[in-house]
Design a protein around this motif. Structure first.
Motif, short mmCIF file in Angstrom:
data_model
loop_
_atom_site.label_atom_id
_atom_site.label_comp_id
_atom_site.label_asym_id
_atom_site.label_seq_id
_atom_site.Cartn_x
_atom_site.Cartn_y
_atom_site.Cartn_z
N MET A 174 0.92 -1.27 -0.07
CA MET A 174 -0.10 -0.10 0.02
C MET A 174 0.91 1.34 -0.02
SD MET A 174 -1.25 0.28 3.54
CE MET A 174 -0.42 1.32 4.97
N GLY A 175 0.39 2.31 -0.33
CA GLY A 175 1.29 3.49 -0.26
C GLY A 175 1.75 3.47 -1.85
N LEU A 176 2.11 4.90 -2.09
CA LEU A 176 2.80 4.88 -3.63
C LEU A 176 4.19 4.65 -3.52
CD1 LEU A 176 0.80 8.02 -4.96
CD2 LEU A 176 0.59 5.69 -5.61
N THR A 177 4.64 4.15 -4.38
CA THR A 177 6.24 3.93 -4.46
C THR A 177 6.80 5.19 -4.93
OG1 THR A 177 5.45 2.29 -5.90
CG2 THR A 177 7.17 1.86 -4.67
N LEU A 178 7.75 5.64 -4.44
CA LEU A 178 8.64 6.59 -5.06
C LEU A 178 9.08 6.23 -6.24
CD1 LEU A 178 10.76 7.97 -1.88
CD2 LEU A 178 8.87 9.20 -3.23
N ASN A 179 9.64 5.00 -6.54
CA ASN A 179 10.39 4.79 -7.85
C ASN A 179 9.75 3.72 -8.55
OD1 ASN A 179 10.64 2.80 -5.74
ND2 ASN A 179 12.65 3.55 -5.16
N SER A 180 8.35 3.57 -8.25
CA SER A 180 7.75 2.50 -9.08
C SER A 180 7.85 3.07 -10.75
CB SER A 180 6.33 2.23 -8.91
OG SER A 180 5.51 3.08 -8.91
N MET A 221 -1.02 9.14 10.36
CA MET A 221 -0.40 8.39 9.17
C MET A 221 0.89 7.82 9.55
SD MET A 221 -0.59 10.11 5.63
CE MET A 221 -0.23 11.69 5.79
N ALA A 222 1.66 8.41 10.28
CA ALA A 222 3.02 7.84 10.90
C ALA A 222 2.63 6.72 11.97
CB ALA A 222 3.63 9.07 11.87
N THR A 234 11.12 2.62 9.57
CA THR A 234 11.77 3.69 8.83
C THR A 234 11.21 3.75 7.33
OG1 THR A 234 13.42 2.06 8.27
CG2 THR A 234 13.79 3.81 10.12
N ARG A 235 10.98 2.27 6.82
CA ARG A 235 10.34 2.67 5.27
C ARG A 235 9.14 3.20 5.35
NH1 ARG A 235 14.66 2.92 4.16
NH2 ARG A 235 13.61 4.89 3.25
N SER A 236 8.19 2.80 6.05
CA SER A 236 6.91 3.19 5.91
C SER A 236 6.75 4.68 6.54
CB SER A 236 5.74 2.19 6.71
OG SER A 236 6.25 2.17 8.11
N ILE A 237 7.53 5.24 7.13
CA ILE A 237 7.47 6.62 7.31
C ILE A 237 8.22 7.26 6.42
CG2 ILE A 237 8.46 8.32 9.03
CD1 ILE A 237 7.68 6.88 11.29
N ASP A 280 9.08 6.30 3.01
CA ASP A 280 8.53 6.14 1.86
C ASP A 280 7.02 6.38 1.45
OD1 ASP A 280 11.02 5.41 1.11
OD2 ASP A 280 10.27 3.15 0.53
N ARG A 281 6.41 6.04 2.65
CA ARG A 281 4.92 6.24 2.58
C ARG A 281 4.56 7.42 3.31
NH1 ARG A 281 3.46 -0.06 3.53
NH2 ARG A 281 4.35 -0.82 1.52
N THR A 282 4.77 7.70 4.53
CA THR A 282 4.01 8.81 5.29
C THR A 282 4.66 9.94 4.61
OG1 THR A 282 4.15 7.18 7.07
CG2 THR A 282 3.67 9.62 7.40
N LEU A 283 5.81 10.31 4.75
CA LEU A 283 6.36 11.72 3.97
C LEU A 283 6.24 11.80 2.93
CD1 LEU A 283 9.70 11.96 6.11
CD2 LEU A 283 7.55 12.67 6.61
N PHE A 284 6.23 10.84 1.73
CA PHE A 284 5.70 10.86 0.73
C PHE A 284 4.32 11.31 0.40
CE2 PHE A 284 3.97 8.95 -3.48
CZ PHE A 284 4.44 9.82 -4.28
N VAL A 285 3.26 10.82 1.00
CA VAL A 285 1.84 11.16 0.88
C VAL A 285 1.72 12.53 1.49
CG1 VAL A 285 -0.42 10.59 1.83
CG2 VAL A 285 0.88 8.77 0.99
N LEU A 286 2.66 12.80 2.61
CA LEU A 286 2.43 13.97 3.37
C LEU A 286 3.01 15.18 2.39
CD1 LEU A 286 1.50 15.34 6.01
CD2 LEU A 286 4.03 15.65 6.29
#
Ligand SMILES: Nc1nc2c(ncn2[C@@H]2O[C@H](COP(=O)(O)OP(=O)(O)OP(=O)(O)O)[C@@H](O)[C@H]2O)c(=O)[nH]1
Ligand SMILES: [Mg+2]
Lengths: 695, 91
Positions: free
Chosen positions: A1-7, A381-382, A529-532, A534-540
C-alpha cells in the motif's frame, strides 16, 4: 500500500540502449519468494515488499556496481508459469520472452523447491545465462530442509546459489555468479513431442535460428494463443512464409495427436516439466523432518471458525485506537507549533515592514492550511502506516481475504478484492494499481471502480477529527465509531459490487486461487523507517504541495470581493442549494471540490471558509472547532452526512488518473468518478430522511 | 476411494487423480501445483464455510468449493468409516 517513489513501468528497457557497457539482469520467480527483498538488498533501493502474492505488480529497475561492471537489475512481478495466459502474469512473461537482457535470475523457495523448479526449468529453456537463486534458506533450515546447490548446479548446468535475502553476504554471492555463462536447458518431452520439435526445427533452421529458440517456438505454437505466437515470430525475425508453414504444421500435429485440444497438449508439456522438476528436487533436497501438514497455532486462531472474525475486528479496533490515541498528543503539539509559527511569521513580517497585503495571505492562507494538514495528517499516518505494514509483512492480509471470500463470492466478485481494499486503506491509487492481481477483467473492473469506497489515509484523519468533535469523547469511542464506518464501507462495497455484477458488469464469479503464505517475522526497524520515509512523508509531501497553493487560493477568494460579497461567498451560494439538498451545505461541497487533488485539504478549506470575515480566526483546539461548526449551522445530521460524504464521493485526482491509466478507458474513469458520488448522494439523502423522521 | 477434492474432511488427504477444469483455470491450477499424482490435504475451511485451504507441494492454497469440486482425489480409507457418515461432518 502507499505509492512507490520509484515505481516505474515500461520504458525501463529503453535505458539499456544508452547503457552500453552494463549488464541487464531480470529478477524473476514465483510470487512471494523474496525477489523484491533481494533487489533491495542489492541495489539499496526500497521497492515495497510484503508477505503476500502480488505485492509487486509493475517493473522496477535499479543499479548495482560490481567490480568495474555496472549491473541494471529489474524486479519483475512474480508468476507461477511462463505458459499461463492469465493477465496478471503477462508482464513477467513478456519480459522473459521478449525483452533484451543478459541474465535472468530465477528466485526459488528452498522449502518447496520442486514447486519452484517448475518455473525455473521453464525459464532455463527460454533464456540462456540463467542463474538460480534458492532463497529463504533460513526458513528452510528451520524446517530441517537442506538444498544441495552444487548438485543442482551440476544437474541443470547453470549457476545456483543458496541465499537468505536479508544477508548482505548472500546477495554478494549472487552478484558474483552473474559473470558465469550457461546454455539454455533442454527438457525431454517424450518421443512424440520431441519428433514434432525436430520437424519444426528443420522447417525454420534455414533462418539461422538458435536451437533453443526453435524448441521454444515449436512448443509455444502448440499451447499459446495467436497473439503471443505472432510476437515470438517477430522476436525471432521469422518470415511470414516460414511462420505460416510452421503454424499449419503444428495445427495438423495438434489435430492428429490431440484431436485439437490445447488442454491435452499443454498437460503433456507441463507433465514433462513437473516430472523433471520433481526428479531434480528429490536429488538435491534432503528433508530431515516430515513436512508439516497441519495448520499452525496462529492460523488456527486467525482463520479459525469462531475466532477469525472477532480477532479481525479486535485487530482493526486496536490499530485504529492506537492511531487515534497516539496521534492526539503529537497533533496538539504540531498544532501549537504552527500557531506559534504563524504568530512569529506575522511579527517577523511586521518588523521587516512587509505590507499586510502580502503577509496576511501567507500567514492565514498558506501557513494555516499547511499547518492543519501537517498537524492533523502526519501523526495518524505515521502510526497507521507502520502498523499496517507490519500486518502486511507478517502475512495477515491474505488471511483477511480468505476469511471474507464468501462475502465476495456472494457479490459475484473476486476474493482478492479484499486485498486491493486493504491497499486502498493506505492509498486508493495504490489500491487501483493493485487490482492487477485480479485475473478476470470483469472482477478487476468491479474492484477498481469500488476501491475509493475504502477511506484512504488522507481521509482517515478527517474522519477521526469529525468523529472526535461530534460523536465520541474518548479515543476508544472514536476507534469504535471508525470500525463502524469501515464496516459500512465494506458493506457498501459488497452491495455495489453485487449490483454491478447484476447490471453493467454482468457475470458469474470466476475461478480464483489464493495463496496463504507462511507467517514471517517482519524486520520491525526497517518496517518503521520505510513506512515513514517512503509512504508517510511521501503522501504528506503530496498533500502539503497541494495545501499551500490551495490555502493561498482560498484566502484570496475569501478576501477578494466582487460587488460587496467575496468570491468565496458567491461560490458557496451557488453550491448551497445542492449541498443543502443532501444534508450538507455549500461550503462543505466547495471543500470537497477543492479537495479533488488531495482530500487532506477538505477540512481546512471548510474551516477557512466558515471563519473568513468573522472574528473567530483562531482554532487551536478541537472544542473551538466544534463551535465554529455549530455556529455555521452544523447539526448531528450534517456531521453524519459529512462522514458519509467523506467516505463516498469522487476519488482524488491521483486515483482517477490511475484508473485512466489502468483501464485506458475514459468511460470507466468517468464511471469511477460518478459511481461513488452517486452512492454518496443517495446515502446522504437516506440519512437526511431518517433524521427528519426522528425529529 | 474417489472423491471430489471439495469433499475431503478437515485434515484429510488424498492423491490427485484428475482435474476436470478446462482452459485457463486448468493451466493455472497445474501451474500452482495441483498436479496429478500429487498429495493434497484439506487443512481447513474458511469461517463462512468457503473457501477451503489446501496443503499442496509445500504451500497452502485456498480454492472455492466450485473449483475444488472439479478436482478428483483418491483417499485412503484409514479409519474405515462409512462414507455416508462422513458426509455429516460438513456442509
Ligand atoms: N526469512 C526470510 N524471509 C524472507 C527472505 N526473503 C524474503 N523474505 C520475506 O518474504 C516476503 C516476501 O518478499 P518479497 O521480496 O516482497 O517477495 P517478492 O518475490 O517480491 O513477491 P511478489 O512481489 O509478490 O512477487 C517478505 O515478507 C520478506 O521479508 C529470506 O531469505 N528469509
Ligand atoms: Mg516483489
Amino acid at each position: 500500500m502507499g505509492l512507490t517513489l520509484n515505481s516505474v513501468g515500461k520504458g525501463i528497457f529503453d535505458d539499456k540502449i544508452t547503457d552500453g557497457d552494463g549488464m541487464t539482469v531480470l529478477m524473476s520467480g514465483n510470487p512471494n519468494v523474496g525477489k523484491s527483498t533481494l533487489f533491495n538488498c542489492l541495489t539499496g533501493m526500497h521497492q515495497h515488499t510484503g508477505n503476500w502474492t502480488g505485492k509487486t505488480v509493475s517493473l522496477a529497475s535499479g543499479k548495482v556496481r560490481y567490480g568495474d561492471k555496472r549491473v541494471t537489475l529489474i524486479d519483475l512481478p512474480g508468476c507461477f508459469s511462463l505458459n499461463s495466459r492469465s493477465e496478471e502474469e503477462r508482464v513477467a512473461r513478456d519480459c522473459i520472452y521478449f525483452e533484451n537482457y543478459d541474465r535472468a535470475v530465477v528466485v526459488c523457495d528452498a522449502s518447496c523447491l520442486s514447486r519452484h523448479l517448475y518455473l525455473a526449468l521453464q525459464i532455463c529453456q527460454v533464456s540462456p545465462n540463467t542463474v538460480i537463486c534458492v532463497n529463504l534458506a533460513d526458513e528452510a533450515k528451520k524446517h530441517g530442509i537442506t538444498v544441495d546447490t552444487d548438485a543442482l548446479s551440476k544437474r541443470l548446468k547453470v549457476p545456483c546459489v543458496l541465499t537468505s535475502a536479508k544477508k548482505k553476504s548472500d546477495c554478494k554471492k549472487l552478484i558474483s555468479l552473474l559473470e558465469k555463462q550457461s546454455d539454455a536447458l533442454e527438457i525431454d518431452y517424450g518421443e512424440r513431442i520431441e519428433n514434432y520439435i525436430s520437424d519444426i526445427y528443420s522447417l525454420v533452421i534455414g533462418t539461422g535460428i538458435l536451437r533453443s529458440d526453435a524448441r521454444v517456438f515449436a512448443l509455444r505454437l502448440l499451447d499459446s494463443d495467436e497473439e503471443f505466437c505472432e510476437k515470438l515470430k517477430s522476436k525471432l525475425s521469422l518470415s511470414d512464409s516460414v511462420y505460416n508453414e510452421a503454424k499449419s504444421f503444428s495445427v495438423s500435429f495438434l489435430d492428429t495427436h490431440y484431436s485439437g485440444s490445447i488442454d491435452l497438449v499443454s498437460d503433456e508439456i507441463s507433465d514433462a516439466i513437473i516430472k523433471s522438476a520433481n526428479a531434480i528436487s528429490s536429488e538435491c533436497v534432503t528433508e530431515k523432518k516430515a513436512s508439516k501438514k497441519a495448520l499452525s497455532f496462529s492460523d488456527r486462531l486467525l482463520i479459525g471458525k469462531f475466532t477469525a472474525f472477532p480477532i479481525m475486528l479486535a485487530l482493526l479496533f486496536f490499530i485504529l485506537w492506537l492511531t487515534v490515541k497516539g496521534a492526539n498528543y503529537p497533533s496538539d503539539m504540531l498544532r501549537a507549533f504552527f500557531n506559534e509559527l504563524e504568530t512569529l511569521a506575522r511579527t517577523g513580517f511586521n518588523n521587516i515592514g512587509v505590507p499586510s497585503l502580502i503577509s496576511t495571505p501567507i500567514c492565514e492562507g498558506i501557513i494555516r492550511v499547511t499547518g492543519w494538514v501537517v498537524s492533523v495528517m502526519l501523526p495518524p499516518m505515521a502510526i497507521f502506516f507502520p502498523m499496517f505494514t507490519l500486518l502486511e509483512d507478517i502475512g495477515y492480509l491474505p488471511r483477511i481475504a480468505f476469511n471474507l471470500d464468501r462475502c465476495f463470492s456472494c457479490s459475484h466478485a473476486c476474493g482478492k478484492q479484499a486485498l486491493t481494499m486493504c491497499m486502498g486503506l493506505g492509498c486508493n491509487a495504490a489500491g487501483v494499481v493493485g487490482c492487477r492481481i485480479i485475473d478476470s477483467p470483469r472482477e478487476r473492473d468491479i474492484a477498481l471502480l469500488t476501491n475509493s469506497f475504502m477511506p484512504c489515509n488522507g481521509r482517515f484523519p478527517m474522519l477521526i477529527a469529525i468523529i472526535g468533535i461530534f460523536f465520541a469523547s474518548s479515543g476508544g469511542a472514536t476507534a469504535a465509531v471508525l470500525v463502524g464506518v469501515l464496516a459500512m464501507s465494506v458493506a457498501v462495497t459488497l452491495a455495489v459490487s453485487y449490483m454491478l455484477s447484476k447490471t453493467v458488469l454482468r457475470g458469474k464469479p470466476s475461478s480464483f486461487t489464493l495463496e496463504l503464505p507462511p507467517f514471517r517475522m517482519p524486520n520491525i526497524g526497517q518496517v518503521i523507517t520505510r513506512s515513514i520515509f517512503d509512504r508517510t512523508l511521501f503522501v504528506l509531501g503530496r498533500a502539503v504541495s497541494v495545501a499551500a497553493p490551495t490555502g493561498l487560493l482560498i484566502w484570496l477568494i475569501a478576501n477578494i470581493n466582487i460587488g460587496n460579497v467575496s468570491i468565496l461567498a458567491h461560490a458557496t451560494e451557488i453550491l448551497d442549494p445542492i449541498g443543502r439538498f443532501i444534508g450538507l451545505d455549500g461550503v462543505i461541497l466547495l471543500g470537497f471540490l477543492l479537495g479533488l487533488p488531495a482530500n487532506e485539504i477538505v477540512v481546512p478549506v471548510i474551516i477557512m471558509a466558515y471563519t473568513s470575515g468573522s472574528a473567530l480566526t483562531d482554532y487551536a483546539s478541537l472544542s473551538e472547532l466544534k463551535n465554529v461548526f455549530i455556529s455555521s449551522g452544523w447539526t448531528a445530521m450534517t456531521a453524519v452526512n459529512f462522514i458519509i460524504f467523506t467516505v463516498f464521493h469522487w476519488p482524488c485526482s491521483t486515483t482517477l488518473l490511475t484508473v485512466k491509466k489502468e483501464t485506458s478507458s475514459i468511460k470507466k474513469t468517468a464511471f469511477a468518478f460518478l459511481l461513488p458520488t452517486a452512492v454518496g448522494v443517495i446515502l446522504c439523502l437516506i440519512s437526511r430522511v431518517i433524521f427528519s423522521l426522528l425529529q | 476411494m474417489l472423491t471430489a477434492m471439495s469433499e475431503l474432511r478437515k485434515g484429510e488427504g488424498g492423491i490427485i487423480k484428475s482435474i476436470e477444469h478446462v482452459g485457463n483455470m486448468r493451466r493455472r491450477l497445474i501451474d500452482i501445483g495441483f498436479n496429478v499424482g500429487e498429495r493434497v490435504t484439506l487443512l481447513t475451511r474458511a469461517p463462512l464455510g468457503e473457501p477451503s485451504a489446501f496443503y499442496i507441494k509445500g504451500s497452502v492454497i485456498a480454492l472455492r468449493r466450485n473449483d475444488a469440486s472439479l478436482i478428483t482425489v483418491i483417499t485412503e480409507e484409514e479409519d474405515g468409516t462409512d462414507p455416508k457418515q462422513r458426509r455429516q461432518g460438513h456442509f
